[in-house]
Design a protein around this motif. Sequence first.
Motif, mmCIF file in Angstrom:
data_model
loop_
_atom_site.group_PDB
_atom_site.id
_atom_site.type_symbol
_atom_site.label_atom_id
_atom_site.label_comp_id
_atom_site.label_asym_id
_atom_site.label_seq_id
_atom_site.Cartn_x
_atom_site.Cartn_y
_atom_site.Cartn_z
ATOM 1 N N VAL A 63 -6.714 118.354 42.490
ATOM 2 C CA VAL A 63 -5.533 119.221 42.499
ATOM 3 C C VAL A 63 -5.919 120.622 42.964
ATOM 4 C CG1 VAL A 63 -3.787 120.338 41.050
ATOM 5 C CG2 VAL A 63 -4.331 117.917 40.707
ATOM 6 N N GLY A 64 -7.056 121.135 42.477
ATOM 7 C CA GLY A 64 -7.511 122.461 42.895
ATOM 8 C C GLY A 64 -7.830 122.523 44.372
ATOM 9 N N LEU A 65 -8.463 121.469 44.890
ATOM 10 C CA LEU A 65 -8.808 121.435 46.307
ATOM 11 C C LEU A 65 -7.572 121.340 47.194
ATOM 12 C CD1 LEU A 65 -11.911 119.062 46.185
ATOM 13 C CD2 LEU A 65 -11.905 121.528 46.615
ATOM 14 N N VAL A 66 -6.534 120.686 46.693
ATOM 15 C CA VAL A 66 -5.303 120.532 47.482
ATOM 16 C C VAL A 66 -4.470 121.807 47.441
ATOM 17 C CG1 VAL A 66 -3.102 119.290 47.630
ATOM 18 C CG2 VAL A 66 -5.228 118.030 47.248
ATOM 19 N N THR A 67 -4.340 122.410 46.249
ATOM 20 C CA THR A 67 -3.452 123.565 46.102
ATOM 21 C C THR A 67 -4.108 124.876 46.516
ATOM 22 O OG1 THR A 67 -4.118 123.805 43.776
ATOM 23 C CG2 THR A 67 -2.155 122.460 44.249
ATOM 24 N N ARG A 68 -5.388 125.040 46.234
ATOM 25 C CA ARG A 68 -6.091 126.284 46.570
ATOM 26 C C ARG A 68 -7.489 125.973 47.119
ATOM 27 N NH1 ARG A 68 -1.972 128.361 46.741
ATOM 28 N NH2 ARG A 68 -1.194 130.252 45.725
ATOM 29 N N PRO A 69 -7.565 125.335 48.283
ATOM 30 C CA PRO A 69 -8.877 124.952 48.816
ATOM 31 C C PRO A 69 -9.766 126.142 49.137
ATOM 32 C CG PRO A 69 -7.157 124.651 50.468
ATOM 33 C CD PRO A 69 -6.458 124.967 49.179
ATOM 34 N N GLU A 70 -9.148 127.281 49.461
ATOM 35 C CA GLU A 70 -9.950 128.441 49.854
ATOM 36 C C GLU A 70 -10.517 129.190 48.652
ATOM 37 O OE1 GLU A 70 -5.781 129.794 49.081
ATOM 38 O OE2 GLU A 70 -6.788 128.103 50.055
ATOM 39 N N ASN A 71 -10.009 128.912 47.437
ATOM 40 C CA ASN A 71 -10.455 129.624 46.244
ATOM 41 C C ASN A 71 -11.162 128.733 45.227
ATOM 42 O OD1 ASN A 71 -7.393 131.164 46.744
ATOM 43 N ND2 ASN A 71 -9.288 132.336 46.882
ATOM 44 N N PHE A 72 -10.675 127.525 45.051
ATOM 45 C CA PHE A 72 -11.149 126.697 43.941
ATOM 46 C C PHE A 72 -12.602 126.291 44.100
ATOM 47 C CE2 PHE A 72 -11.805 122.602 41.819
ATOM 48 C CZ PHE A 72 -11.463 122.942 40.521
ATOM 49 N N ALA A 73 -12.995 125.838 45.284
ATOM 50 C CA ALA A 73 -14.335 125.257 45.477
ATOM 51 C C ALA A 73 -15.398 126.296 45.793
ATOM 52 C CB ALA A 73 -14.288 124.212 46.588
ATOM 53 N N THR A 74 -15.084 127.570 45.661
ATOM 54 C CA THR A 74 -16.080 128.605 45.943
ATOM 55 C C THR A 74 -17.081 128.706 44.788
ATOM 56 O OG1 THR A 74 -14.713 130.331 44.939
ATOM 57 C CG2 THR A 74 -14.407 129.897 47.293
ATOM 58 N N SER A 75 -18.263 129.143 45.101
ATOM 59 C CA SER A 75 -19.307 129.262 44.080
ATOM 60 C C SER A 75 -18.926 130.282 43.009
ATOM 61 C CB SER A 75 -20.636 129.655 44.729
ATOM 62 O OG SER A 75 -20.511 130.884 45.423
ATOM 63 N N SER A 76 -18.271 131.369 43.417
ATOM 64 C CA SER A 76 -17.884 132.391 42.442
ATOM 65 C C SER A 76 -16.864 131.850 41.442
ATOM 66 C CB SER A 76 -17.312 133.615 43.155
ATOM 67 O OG SER A 76 -16.159 133.269 43.914
ATOM 68 N N ASN A 77 -15.934 131.007 41.911
ATOM 69 C CA ASN A 77 -14.937 130.447 41.013
ATOM 70 C C ASN A 77 -15.563 129.442 40.047
ATOM 71 O OD1 ASN A 77 -12.072 130.051 40.202
ATOM 72 N ND2 ASN A 77 -12.432 127.975 40.960
ATOM 73 N N LEU A 78 -16.485 128.628 40.540
ATOM 74 C CA LEU A 78 -17.152 127.659 39.672
ATOM 75 C C LEU A 78 -17.994 128.369 38.611
ATOM 76 C CD1 LEU A 78 -18.264 124.966 42.292
ATOM 77 C CD2 LEU A 78 -16.276 124.925 40.768
ATOM 78 N N VAL A 79 -18.644 129.467 38.995
ATOM 79 C CA VAL A 79 -19.414 130.243 38.029
ATOM 80 C C VAL A 79 -18.486 130.864 36.987
ATOM 81 C CG1 VAL A 79 -20.829 132.318 37.733
ATOM 82 C CG2 VAL A 79 -21.343 130.703 39.564
ATOM 83 N N SER A 80 -17.310 131.318 37.420
ATOM 84 C CA SER A 80 -16.335 131.885 36.484
ATOM 85 C C SER A 80 -15.881 130.843 35.472
ATOM 86 C CB SER A 80 -15.123 132.426 37.254
ATOM 87 O OG SER A 80 -15.497 133.479 38.107
ATOM 88 N N ILE A 81 -15.651 129.610 35.937
ATOM 89 C CA ILE A 81 -15.240 128.532 35.035
ATOM 90 C C ILE A 81 -16.321 128.274 33.985
ATOM 91 C CG2 ILE A 81 -14.769 126.050 34.894
ATOM 92 C CD1 ILE A 81 -13.395 126.254 37.603
ATOM 93 N N LEU A 82 -17.575 128.203 34.437
ATOM 94 C CA LEU A 82 -18.671 127.931 33.503
ATOM 95 C C LEU A 82 -18.893 129.094 32.543
ATOM 96 C CD1 LEU A 82 -21.276 126.213 35.866
ATOM 97 C CD2 LEU A 82 -19.852 125.138 34.107
ATOM 98 N N ALA A 83 -18.738 130.322 33.038
ATOM 99 C CA ALA A 83 -18.922 131.491 32.171
ATOM 100 C C ALA A 83 -17.853 131.535 31.088
ATOM 101 C CB ALA A 83 -18.895 132.769 33.005
ATOM 102 N N LEU A 84 -16.601 131.236 31.459
ATOM 103 C CA LEU A 84 -15.527 131.212 30.473
ATOM 104 C C LEU A 84 -15.735 130.076 29.486
ATOM 105 C CD1 LEU A 84 -12.799 132.188 29.404
ATOM 106 C CD2 LEU A 84 -11.681 130.736 31.110
ATOM 107 N N ALA A 85 -16.167 128.928 29.988
ATOM 108 C CA ALA A 85 -16.383 127.780 29.105
ATOM 109 C C ALA A 85 -17.552 128.020 28.153
ATOM 110 C CB ALA A 85 -16.643 126.529 29.946
ATOM 111 N N SER A 86 -18.507 128.847 28.550
ATOM 112 C CA SER A 86 -19.694 129.060 27.725
ATOM 113 C C SER A 86 -19.352 129.658 26.372
ATOM 114 C CB SER A 86 -20.688 129.965 28.466
ATOM 115 O OG SER A 86 -21.138 129.354 29.645
ATOM 116 N N THR A 87 -18.533 130.691 26.364
ATOM 117 C CA THR A 87 -18.208 131.370 25.107
ATOM 118 C C THR A 87 -17.448 130.449 24.173
ATOM 119 O OG1 THR A 87 -18.070 133.462 26.335
ATOM 120 C CG2 THR A 87 -17.158 133.417 24.108
ATOM 121 N N ILE A 88 -16.369 129.848 24.669
ATOM 122 C CA ILE A 88 -15.585 128.937 23.831
ATOM 123 C C ILE A 88 -16.387 127.670 23.541
ATOM 124 C CG2 ILE A 88 -13.380 127.729 23.602
ATOM 125 C CD1 ILE A 88 -12.190 129.611 25.619
#
Length: 334
Positions: free
Chosen positions: A49-74
């Motif tokens: 869904v992310g690749l289809v709706t926002r291919p230019e933003n979702f699969a970037t390394s910065s976005n994946l790092v943001s997901i992992l950083a947010l998931a780390s605390t919780i």
Amino acid sequence: MTEVDQAAPAKAPVKPAGPGGPLSRLGLGRVSEARHVGLVAALVLLAIVGLVTRPENFATSSNLVSILALASTIGVITVGMTFVIIGGGIDLSVGAVMALASVWATTLATQAYGPVVMIVCALLVGTGAGLLSGFLIAYGRMVAFIATLAMLVAARGLAQRMSNQRTQLVQPDNSMIVDLSTTRVLGLPLLVYVFALVVLIGWLVLNRTTFGRRTYAVGGNPEAARLAGINVRKHTLMLYALSGLCCGIAAVLIMARTTTGSSTHGDLYELDAIAAVIIGGTLLTGGRGTIIGSILGLLIFTVITNLFILNGLNTADQLVAKGVIIVAAVLLQR
């Protein structure tokens, strides 16, 4: 009674279907494996869904790092919550305890002693709050919901009192804490590795130690666990202390991410953690669950949040979507 009846041997007690029990050897452990496969499939679907709706933003390394950083605390909080719920309890205070630990560790008096003391302070505050909640539940015979709700209110209020409802900045002299977020190894910030280490230790404790087996036993049937020689009260106390320790670690991570300590940190984190544990397959009544399932559930929630942000969707709609997912997960358990 006939001689045949007298000679009949007593039936052996049926062992619980916990890790290593006879039922798991018969293949019933595949239920958890199937659930994990389903969770991975859900993550793959969300990625599509992310690749289809926002291919230019979702699969970037910065976005994946943001997901992992947010998931780390919780995620660190979710590990502690998994232990508590498998043990038959619930902890509503985790977000507030994390906020209190972050505020206490970032006061000027604490920061004057350096970053190591700040980290130790956060861990001690979190563990202490968990011990207090556990004592009220195990020895004060309070319902876990009420005891941790009271801790939620008290910890949040104390954090506001200590900070005077102001955000406290991590001083430049204590940049070692901020380095957990800024320093990267193999492209990932150090706080992601801290999260991975907590998950690994949590998995080992739950699946490879006596403490983990006792957690399943206490959550599955406290009375049977007591008759088997387990000190149920002491074990319950330790479960909440473990949850508090995870809150202290999470406080260090959020201080690293935001460079602040604030009474507003961790707002609704308890709901995200509980939802992740439920989606991961842990029974709210206790006695069944896995660390891996909880982390997969957390990643699903985190990716959903990320997709809503990338697509500019309303936060209210995000909350509705999370609510629907929680209800669906509980219905699937039934």
